[in-house]
Motif scaffolding. Structure first.
Motif, PDB file in Angstrom:
ATOM      1  N   GLY A   8       0.795  -1.224   0.000  1.00  0.00           N
ATOM      2  CA  GLY A   8       0.000   0.000   0.000  1.00  0.00           C
ATOM      3  C   GLY A   8       0.821   1.265   0.000  1.00  0.00           C
ATOM      4  O   GLY A   8       0.268   2.362  -0.120  1.00  0.00           O
ATOM      5  N   THR A   9       2.148   1.146   0.131  1.00  0.00           N
ATOM      6  CA  THR A   9       2.996   2.342   0.165  1.00  0.00           C
ATOM      7  C   THR A   9       4.091   2.270  -0.911  1.00  0.00           C
ATOM      8  O   THR A   9       3.910   2.777  -2.010  1.00  0.00           O
ATOM      9  CB  THR A   9       3.624   2.517   1.565  1.00  0.00           C
ATOM     10  OG1 THR A   9       4.385   1.345   1.916  1.00  0.00           O
ATOM     11  CG2 THR A   9       2.554   2.743   2.609  1.00  0.00           C
ATOM     12  N   GLN A  10       5.198   1.616  -0.598  1.00  0.00           N
ATOM     13  CA  GLN A  10       6.326   1.608  -1.523  1.00  0.00           C
ATOM     14  C   GLN A  10       5.967   1.012  -2.882  1.00  0.00           C
ATOM     15  O   GLN A  10       6.240   1.590  -3.932  1.00  0.00           O
ATOM     16  CB  GLN A  10       7.503   0.846  -0.896  1.00  0.00           C
ATOM     17  CG  GLN A  10       8.845   1.142  -1.544  1.00  0.00           C
ATOM     18  CD  GLN A  10       9.223   0.128  -2.606  1.00  0.00           C
ATOM     19  OE1 GLN A  10       8.491  -0.818  -2.870  1.00  0.00           O
ATOM     20  NE2 GLN A  10      10.365   0.337  -3.236  1.00  0.00           N
ATOM     21  N   GLN A  11       5.317  -0.162  -2.861  1.00  0.00           N
ATOM     22  CA  GLN A  11       4.943  -0.815  -4.116  1.00  0.00           C
ATOM     23  C   GLN A  11       3.904   0.009  -4.868  1.00  0.00           C
ATOM     24  O   GLN A  11       4.015   0.211  -6.080  1.00  0.00           O
ATOM     25  CB  GLN A  11       4.410  -2.219  -3.827  1.00  0.00           C
ATOM     26  CG  GLN A  11       3.763  -2.925  -5.006  1.00  0.00           C
ATOM     27  CD  GLN A  11       4.766  -3.407  -6.026  1.00  0.00           C
ATOM     28  OE1 GLN A  11       5.968  -3.370  -5.795  1.00  0.00           O
ATOM     29  NE2 GLN A  11       4.284  -3.870  -7.165  1.00  0.00           N
ATOM     30  N   ALA A  12       2.900   0.504  -4.157  1.00  0.00           N
ATOM     31  CA  ALA A  12       1.849   1.295  -4.805  1.00  0.00           C
ATOM     32  C   ALA A  12       2.408   2.591  -5.385  1.00  0.00           C
ATOM     33  O   ALA A  12       2.017   3.012  -6.477  1.00  0.00           O
ATOM     34  CB  ALA A  12       0.743   1.605  -3.793  1.00  0.00           C
ATOM     35  N   ARG A  13       3.323   3.227  -4.654  1.00  0.00           N
ATOM     36  CA  ARG A  13       3.916   4.484  -5.140  1.00  0.00           C
ATOM     37  C   ARG A  13       4.635   4.273  -6.461  1.00  0.00           C
ATOM     38  O   ARG A  13       4.423   5.019  -7.429  1.00  0.00           O
ATOM     39  CB  ARG A  13       4.886   5.025  -4.083  1.00  0.00           C
ATOM     40  CG  ARG A  13       5.575   6.322  -4.493  1.00  0.00           C
ATOM     41  CD  ARG A  13       6.368   6.902  -3.356  1.00  0.00           C
ATOM     42  NE  ARG A  13       7.463   6.050  -2.903  1.00  0.00           N
ATOM     43  CZ  ARG A  13       7.492   5.383  -1.764  1.00  0.00           C
ATOM     44  NH1 ARG A  13       6.470   5.444  -0.932  1.00  0.00           N
ATOM     45  NH2 ARG A  13       8.534   4.649  -1.438  1.00  0.00           N
ATOM     46  N   ASN A  14       5.470   3.252  -6.503  1.00  0.00           N
ATOM     47  CA  ASN A  14       6.217   2.978  -7.737  1.00  0.00           C
ATOM     48  C   ASN A  14       5.286   2.539  -8.867  1.00  0.00           C
ATOM     49  O   ASN A  14       5.446   2.947 -10.027  1.00  0.00           O
ATOM     50  CB  ASN A  14       7.276   1.910  -7.482  1.00  0.00           C
ATOM     51  CG  ASN A  14       8.375   2.395  -6.562  1.00  0.00           C
ATOM     52  OD1 ASN A  14       8.582   3.600  -6.405  1.00  0.00           O
ATOM     53  ND2 ASN A  14       9.076   1.470  -5.927  1.00  0.00           N
ATOM     54  N   TYR A  15       4.317   1.711  -8.532  1.00  0.00           N
ATOM     55  CA  TYR A  15       3.418   1.155  -9.542  1.00  0.00           C
ATOM     56  C   TYR A  15       2.543   2.234 -10.174  1.00  0.00           C
ATOM     57  O   TYR A  15       2.415   2.317 -11.402  1.00  0.00           O
ATOM     58  CB  TYR A  15       2.545   0.077  -8.898  1.00  0.00           C
ATOM     59  CG  TYR A  15       2.133  -1.036  -9.828  1.00  0.00           C
ATOM     60  CD1 TYR A  15       2.935  -2.152 -10.004  1.00  0.00           C
ATOM     61  CD2 TYR A  15       0.925  -0.976 -10.528  1.00  0.00           C
ATOM     62  CE1 TYR A  15       2.558  -3.179 -10.846  1.00  0.00           C
ATOM     63  CE2 TYR A  15       0.537  -2.001 -11.366  1.00  0.00           C
ATOM     64  CZ  TYR A  15       1.359  -3.106 -11.526  1.00  0.00           C
ATOM     65  OH  TYR A  15       0.986  -4.128 -12.379  1.00  0.00           O
ATOM     66  N   LEU A  16       1.959   3.064  -9.332  1.00  0.00           N
ATOM     67  CA  LEU A  16       1.048   4.089  -9.839  1.00  0.00           C
ATOM     68  C   LEU A  16       1.791   5.172 -10.611  1.00  0.00           C
ATOM     69  O   LEU A  16       1.361   5.589 -11.699  1.00  0.00           O
ATOM     70  CB  LEU A  16       0.278   4.712  -8.678  1.00  0.00           C
ATOM     71  CG  LEU A  16      -0.750   3.810  -7.997  1.00  0.00           C
ATOM     72  CD1 LEU A  16      -1.257   4.445  -6.712  1.00  0.00           C
ATOM     73  CD2 LEU A  16      -1.919   3.519  -8.937  1.00  0.00           C
ATOM     74  N   SER A  17       2.908   5.634 -10.069  1.00  0.00           N
ATOM     75  CA  SER A  17       3.647   6.699 -10.751  1.00  0.00           C
ATOM     76  C   SER A  17       4.239   6.202 -12.069  1.00  0.00           C
ATOM     77  O   SER A  17       4.231   6.928 -13.067  1.00  0.00           O
ATOM     78  CB  SER A  17       4.762   7.240  -9.842  1.00  0.00           C
ATOM     79  OG  SER A  17       5.658   6.218  -9.461  1.00  0.00           O
TER      80      SER A  17
END
Length: 389
Positions: free
Chosen positions: A188-197
């Motif tokens: 919900g944080t590191q993975q989501a940040r990289n994935y969404l951006s």
């Protein structure tokens, strides 16, 4: 100005520029996630094409039955379920057979046995089901996923004439224990940040745990068998579609992983494996990933801020970590589409552990080129090519 001071000044400026760029990534992920996630584009029933869902299975997870059952309950006009197991002694066979008997109206088939096309065991397991699929849209879905009854509709609704592949952003279901909280905070944080951006910027970030593809385009690229030489077949699926002129997009609903067996150590092994695969495909990640993590980035930019602006490095570092923490918390609320189901204290502890372990896990990942995956060892070469050891 001496050479040493010139080098230090240059490094400090580069670090501060990189620091600003990272905050742009944070904000990009936050706003893009708010805009894209939990929204299904309008779609008419006649546009819902038939879908063949391929489920590669190996062994029985404590949650396997309830995960697979969600696929029998999908509210979708035309789809088939193609289950794949490697040999006739796999206990997953009994689970699949019981569900097929329970839901006789669902078009479901079981395939036993592999077809060797390369070192990728997942591809070898899926080939026979892929060759027997009858619909023009293919979904590859991992065994540890569960779906909502409208998830398939959400994925198909994201298709357009210019889109060739739709993938779900990895996330996890609510489960008991700290290890489950730890995984959820990471996704919900590191993975989501990289994935969404990355998706917003048009960078290939596809994961193969749940993706929908146009079969005709995949056939033009050599069919599924052509990707058996890679371990990260998902990345190369997306690359093949891009080369054909199609874009890849994420769907509105995240992929819900629901493993029944989990621990902090096993999750660390997954992170190490993924890091090795990423660095073999994009070598520059070896340098960029560590210095863009919260703690190391904070230490480096604290020095740069002191050098350039005479700012207290301790105050700068603490403010940096606090802001990173708060934006990560907001991002996870976006992924959850509301308040978190874990306490703020649980989030804090899991977040601190993840950020503190990042550099150690990265060093572990780059200490060898070998990968252990499903009790098999592989050696990964540059370009993502793999060979079984």
């Amino acid at each position: 100005m001496s050479v040493g001071r010139g080098v230090a000044l240059t490094c400090a400026i580069i670090l501060m520029v990189l620091w600003c760029a990272i905050w742009c990534v944070h904000l990009l992920a936050l706003f893009y996630g708010k805009w894209r996630l939990h929204y299904t584009p309008p779609v008419s029933p006649e546009d819902l094409q038939g879908v063949s869902i391929i489920k590669p299975l190996t062994g029985v997870d404590p949650h396997l039955y309830i995960n697979l059952e969600t696929f029998f309950k999908l509210k979708y006009p035309a789809y088939e379920l193609l289950f794949c197991v490697q040999d006739d002694s796999d206990p997953a066979i009994l689970v699949v057979q019981s569900l097929i008997a329970k839901y006789p109206k669902v078009d479901a088939k079981l395939f036993i046995g592999v077809k060797i096309v390369g070192p990728n065991g997942k591809i070898n397991n899926m080939i026979r089901a892929y060759e027997a699929s009858k619909y023009d849209l293919i979904v590859v879905s991992d065994s540890n996923l569960r779906m909502n009854d409208d998830t398939l509709t959400d994925m198909v609704a994201s298709l357009s004439p210019k889109v060739g592949l739709v993938h779900q952003m990895p996330y996890v279901c609510d489960r008991k224990g700290f290890a489950a909280v730890y995984e959820k905070v990471y996704f919900g944080t590191q993975q989501a940040r990289n994935y969404l951006s990355a998706n917003c910027a048009g960078v290939n970030c596809t994961t193969g745990m749940s993706c929908l593809m146009r079969k005709d385009v995949l056939e033009e690229a050599g069919g599924m068998a052509a990707f058996g030489k890679y371990l990260a077949e998902d990345y190369f699926f997306a690359e093949a579609f891009r080369e054909k002129g199609y874009s890849t997009v994420i769907s509105g609903q995240p992929a819900l992983q629901n493993c029944g067996s989990y621990s902090v150590d096993s999750f660390h092994q997954r992170l190490i494996r993924w890091a090795r695969l990423r660095s073999s495909m994009i070598p520059v990640i070896i340098i960029l990933e560590p210095i863009t993590e919260c703690m190391l980035m904070g230490v480096l930019t604290s020095w740069a801020a002191q050098y350039l602006f005479s700012v207290s490095p301790l105050a700068f570092f603490l403010l940096h970590v606090l802001c990173w923490f708060l934006i990560d918390y907001m991002l996870m609320r976006v992924i959850e589409n509301g308040p978190l189901k874990i306490s703020k204290f649980e989030f804090l502890v899991a977040w601190l552990l993840r950020e503190s372990m990042a550099l150690y896990l990265t060093m572990r990942a780059h200490s060898t080129s070998k990968i252990v995956w499903r009790n098999r060892k592989y050696r990964v070469r540059w370009g993502g090519l793999a060979e079984e050891v």
